[in-house]
Design an enzyme around this catalytic site. Structure first.
Site, PDB file in Angstrom:
ATOM      1  N   HIS A  65      11.099 -51.831  26.857  1.00 55.96           N
ATOM      2  CA  HIS A  65      11.066 -51.085  25.599  1.00 55.96           C
ATOM      3  C   HIS A  65      10.494 -49.693  25.844  1.00 55.96           C
ATOM      4  CE1 HIS A  65      11.658 -55.079  23.995  1.00 55.96           C
ATOM      5  NE2 HIS A  65      11.756 -54.586  22.784  1.00 55.96           N
ATOM      6  N   ALA A  66      10.983 -48.727  25.106  1.00 58.21           N
ATOM      7  CA  ALA A  66      10.435 -47.374  25.200  1.00 58.21           C
ATOM      8  C   ALA A  66       8.975 -47.403  24.764  1.00 58.21           C
ATOM      9  CB  ALA A  66      11.240 -46.423  24.328  1.00 58.21           C
ATOM     10  N   HIS A  67       8.184 -46.528  25.367  1.00 61.08           N
ATOM     11  CA  HIS A  67       6.749 -46.476  25.074  1.00 61.08           C
ATOM     12  C   HIS A  67       6.356 -45.048  24.750  1.00 61.08           C
ATOM     13  CE1 HIS A  67       2.481 -47.342  25.378  1.00 61.08           C
ATOM     14  NE2 HIS A  67       2.368 -46.287  26.153  1.00 61.08           N
ATOM     15  N   PRO A  68       5.620 -44.824  23.728  1.00 63.86           N
ATOM     16  CA  PRO A  68       5.113 -45.768  22.736  1.00 63.86           C
ATOM     17  C   PRO A  68       6.063 -45.866  21.541  1.00 63.86           C
ATOM     18  CG  PRO A  68       4.031 -43.664  22.424  1.00 63.86           C
ATOM     19  CD  PRO A  68       5.001 -43.494  23.570  1.00 63.86           C
ATOM     20  N   GLU A  91       7.848 -52.028  20.400  1.00 63.70           N
ATOM     21  CA  GLU A  91       7.134 -52.731  21.469  1.00 63.70           C
ATOM     22  C   GLU A  91       6.398 -53.947  20.915  1.00 63.70           C
ATOM     23  OE1 GLU A  91       5.467 -50.027  24.932  1.00 63.70           O
ATOM     24  OE2 GLU A  91       5.003 -49.168  22.959  1.00 63.70           O
TER      25      GLU A  91
END
Length: 125
Positions: A102-105, A109
């Protein structure tokens, strides 16, 4: 048509989004299940946006780990529930969701973290 994979969203503040079975339905059907829950208060993006009220709850089959339900309360819930819908449509597991990057932030998430909590353990708790 998979009627268990149709999302429902209530556009209130906070938003409420759900797909699949609830704990009450699983108990009534005698289905053994696992619960993974992750609070928005432990999500970096939620903290930065001051949107820490809410959580994601994942319900998976105790034997197969197949996703049976997902429930989200909080900011952006309606936009996040689709990740669980797609997973359920393709008979995915909590492990599948937990292992996906998943992309952060991001708020999403929290879905990964709840899946990890049902399958193994969350990273940020």
């Amino acid at each position: 048509m998979n009627y268990d994979a149709i999302p429902g969203v209530v556009y209130t503040s906070p938003e409420v989004a759900t797909v699949g079975k609830t704990e009450e339905e699983l108990k009534a059907a005698g289905i053994a299940y696992k619960v993974g829950k992750f609070p928005f208060s432990a999500n970096g993006r939620a903290r930065a946006m001051l949107a820490t009220d809410g959580f994601v709850k994942i319900l998976s089959d105790a034997a197969t780990d197949r996703l049976l339900g997902a429930h989200i309360v909080g900011k952006g819930a309606g936009g996040m529930i689709h990740e669980a819908v797609v997973l359920m449509e393709f008979a995915g597991s909590a492990e599948d969701l937990g292992r996906s990057t998943h992309a952060h932030p991001t708020m999403s998430e929290s879905i990964k973290e709840a899946a990890l909590a049902a399958w193994s353990k969350p990273i940020h708790m």
